[in-house]
Scaffold this motif. Sequence first.
Motif, PDB file in Angstrom:
ATOM      1  N   LEU A 144       0.854  -1.183   0.000  1.00  0.00           N
ATOM      2  CA  LEU A 144       0.000   0.000   0.000  1.00  0.00           C
ATOM      3  C   LEU A 144       0.891   1.235   0.000  1.00  0.00           C
ATOM      4  CD1 LEU A 144      -2.806   1.406   0.376  1.00  0.00           C
ATOM      5  CD2 LEU A 144      -2.456   1.137   2.848  1.00  0.00           C
ATOM      6  N   GLY A 145       0.593   2.199  -0.843  1.00  0.00           N
ATOM      7  CA  GLY A 145       1.349   3.442  -0.878  1.00  0.00           C
ATOM      8  C   GLY A 145       0.440   4.637  -0.726  1.00  0.00           C
ATOM      9  N   LEU A 146       0.955   5.707  -0.140  1.00  0.00           N
ATOM     10  CA  LEU A 146       0.229   6.975   0.001  1.00  0.00           C
ATOM     11  C   LEU A 146       1.172   8.096  -0.391  1.00  0.00           C
ATOM     12  CD1 LEU A 146      -1.132   6.517   3.664  1.00  0.00           C
ATOM     13  CD2 LEU A 146      -2.345   5.915   1.585  1.00  0.00           C
ATOM     14  N   GLY A 147       0.659   9.091  -1.141  1.00  0.00           N
ATOM     15  CA  GLY A 147       1.545  10.212  -1.393  1.00  0.00           C
ATOM     16  C   GLY A 147       1.169  11.084  -2.564  1.00  0.00           C
ATOM     17  N   GLY A 148       1.979  12.124  -2.739  1.00  0.00           N
ATOM     18  CA  GLY A 148       1.879  12.987  -3.891  1.00  0.00           C
ATOM     19  C   GLY A 148       2.757  12.451  -4.999  1.00  0.00           C
ATOM     20  N   SER A 149       3.253  13.335  -5.849  1.00  0.00           N
ATOM     21  CA  SER A 149       4.016  12.858  -7.005  1.00  0.00           C
ATOM     22  C   SER A 149       5.295  12.146  -6.598  1.00  0.00           C
ATOM     23  CB  SER A 149       4.345  14.036  -7.926  1.00  0.00           C
ATOM     24  OG  SER A 149       5.133  15.006  -7.256  1.00  0.00           O
ATOM     25  N   MET A 176      -1.947  11.922  -7.911  1.00  0.00           N
ATOM     26  CA  MET A 176      -1.687  11.849  -9.345  1.00  0.00           C
ATOM     27  C   MET A 176      -2.597  10.861 -10.066  1.00  0.00           C
ATOM     28  SD  MET A 176       0.712  14.026  -9.291  1.00  0.00           S
ATOM     29  CE  MET A 176       1.359  13.949 -10.964  1.00  0.00           C
ATOM     30  N   ALA A 177      -3.505  10.214  -9.353  1.00  0.00           N
ATOM     31  CA  ALA A 177      -4.259   9.106  -9.925  1.00  0.00           C
ATOM     32  C   ALA A 177      -5.368   9.529 -10.869  1.00  0.00           C
ATOM     33  CB  ALA A 177      -4.834   8.235  -8.807  1.00  0.00           C
ATOM     34  N   SER A 178      -5.633  10.829 -10.992  1.00  0.00           N
ATOM     35  CA  SER A 178      -6.682  11.290 -11.896  1.00  0.00           C
ATOM     36  C   SER A 178      -6.120  11.771 -13.224  1.00  0.00           C
ATOM     37  CB  SER A 178      -7.496  12.421 -11.240  1.00  0.00           C
ATOM     38  OG  SER A 178      -8.597  12.772 -12.039  1.00  0.00           O
ATOM     39  N   GLY A 179      -4.820  11.663 -13.406  1.00  0.00           N
ATOM     40  CA  GLY A 179      -4.193  12.092 -14.655  1.00  0.00           C
ATOM     41  C   GLY A 179      -3.644  10.906 -15.421  1.00  0.00           C
ATOM     42  N   ASP A 180      -2.532  11.099 -16.074  1.00  0.00           N
ATOM     43  CA  ASP A 180      -1.878  10.041 -16.838  1.00  0.00           C
ATOM     44  C   ASP A 180      -1.144   9.122 -15.868  1.00  0.00           C
ATOM     45  OD1 ASP A 180      -0.531   8.415 -18.567  1.00  0.00           O
ATOM     46  OD2 ASP A 180       0.824   9.959 -19.330  1.00  0.00           O
ATOM     47  N   GLU A 225       0.086   6.052 -16.609  1.00  0.00           N
ATOM     48  CA  GLU A 225       0.963   5.062 -17.230  1.00  0.00           C
ATOM     49  C   GLU A 225       2.376   5.044 -16.662  1.00  0.00           C
ATOM     50  OE1 GLU A 225       3.759   3.105 -19.686  1.00  0.00           O
ATOM     51  OE2 GLU A 225       3.694   5.281 -19.432  1.00  0.00           O
ATOM     52  N   PRO A 226       2.994   6.209 -16.349  1.00  0.00           N
ATOM     53  CA  PRO A 226       4.342   6.148 -15.771  1.00  0.00           C
ATOM     54  C   PRO A 226       4.397   5.428 -14.429  1.00  0.00           C
ATOM     55  CG  PRO A 226       3.866   8.354 -16.591  1.00  0.00           C
ATOM     56  CD  PRO A 226       2.574   7.597 -16.603  1.00  0.00           C
ATOM     57  N   TYR A 227       3.311   5.402 -13.711  1.00  0.00           N
ATOM     58  CA  TYR A 227       3.271   4.762 -12.395  1.00  0.00           C
ATOM     59  C   TYR A 227       2.844   3.295 -12.482  1.00  0.00           C
ATOM     60  CZ  TYR A 227       3.152   9.738 -11.289  1.00  0.00           C
ATOM     61  OH  TYR A 227       3.425  11.078 -11.238  1.00  0.00           O
ATOM     62  N   VAL A 228       1.848   3.024 -13.304  1.00  0.00           N
ATOM     63  CA  VAL A 228       1.324   1.662 -13.414  1.00  0.00           C
ATOM     64  C   VAL A 228       2.220   0.800 -14.289  1.00  0.00           C
ATOM     65  CG1 VAL A 228      -0.633   0.277 -14.214  1.00  0.00           C
ATOM     66  CG2 VAL A 228      -1.041   2.438 -13.013  1.00  0.00           C
ATOM     67  N   GLY A 229       2.692   1.371 -15.390  1.00  0.00           N
ATOM     68  CA  GLY A 229       3.506   0.586 -16.312  1.00  0.00           C
ATOM     69  C   GLY A 229       2.711  -0.584 -16.847  1.00  0.00           C
TER      70      GLY A 229
END
Length: 408
Positions: free
Chosen positions: A97-102, A127-131, A133-137
Amino acid sequence: MSVVIVGTLDTKGEEIGFARDVLRSQGVDVHVIDTGVMGDPEIDPDTTASAVAEAADTTIEHLREDAERGEAMEAMGEGAAAIVQRMHDDGELSGVLGLGGSGNTSIATTAMRALPVGVPKVMVSTMASGDTEPYVGAKDVMMLYSVADIEGLNQLSRKVIANAALAMVGMVTNEPDVAVEDRPTIGITMFGVTTPCVQTAREYLEERGYETIVFHATGTGGRAMEDLIRQGVIDGVLDVTTTEWADELVGGVLNAGPERLDAAAETGTPQVVSTGALDMVNFGPRDSVPAEFEDRHFHIHNPQVTLMRTTPEENAELGEIIAEKLSAATGPTALYLPLSGVSMIDVEGEDFHDPEADQALFEALRENLAESVELVEMETDINDEAFALAMAETLDEYMRDAGIGPEE
């Protein structure tokens, strides 16, 4: 085993402590990893920021005093990834589980992407309401938008964080009632314009006793398949749709990176490959296409997807690249060429029909392919039933010859 929480305890200690307490109230063990580099933690971690830095072959002192923010974030992500991977390998981790900003979104999701598909991964992020892809991959990372910034506890943040924690509880304390059959697994790539081919081949292979996993060739789909081949999840590959290389070469939005087609070649995984949808480069809405391509031939697939026809010159280069990739294969490999069209809209009478461009692709493949690769040319389009069945039959033969096909 524990749910691991990855977070910057110097700035988000209160919120992470709240998530920890929600998990513990449900009887779940928790292991908190501190990824903060700005100061002392607000709550006691189980793994310190210093240990995370050391796992990335640096020191917390260097990251705090000398490093730029980007370097510090990258190092803490690398260290967190190494730690959660070790915990998973040692059977100490049930979910992350993670919590945070960018900043911590980058760090925590780097750690999550180091874990296999199927390990629960939840990221509460601004950041979950934008793009994403860089996080999910290409991994199964669940992103939950925090709505408000993660800065203090309030009526919104408590509810969102609690929901994320309870979702994690549900995932790690329940075994899904999903039947798992021990069958050889085939990875298949598909686009809308190669769907009939894939459906025919998939049905044949499943009747022969294989499990199939179909990947949408959208960049992340190709990367996901490559990753699962390396993990040993996929035993054979029916790479019908290699279109991601057109986007990689020309600059489309659905590229899978320069390592696409490497995994099966390097691992010796049996593969049968074709040229599906190499007639197109993908962009978003028509007005998003770069101005440099303004004079090109376009097909509006839908309001969100614009297709651009590849040129003979681009196809020739694609042929050289793919031939080089396949020629490096250490396992049984075949390349099937559909001489009458590489996609549903590349056949005679359709918008992208361009025999000159297709011929440039096929000729480059013929000229550069190693003799070790079986080359099969058929006077059909890619979606013809005979073409699909021929590909599937060849892969079935390769799998059985290698001793990894299903029992007769």
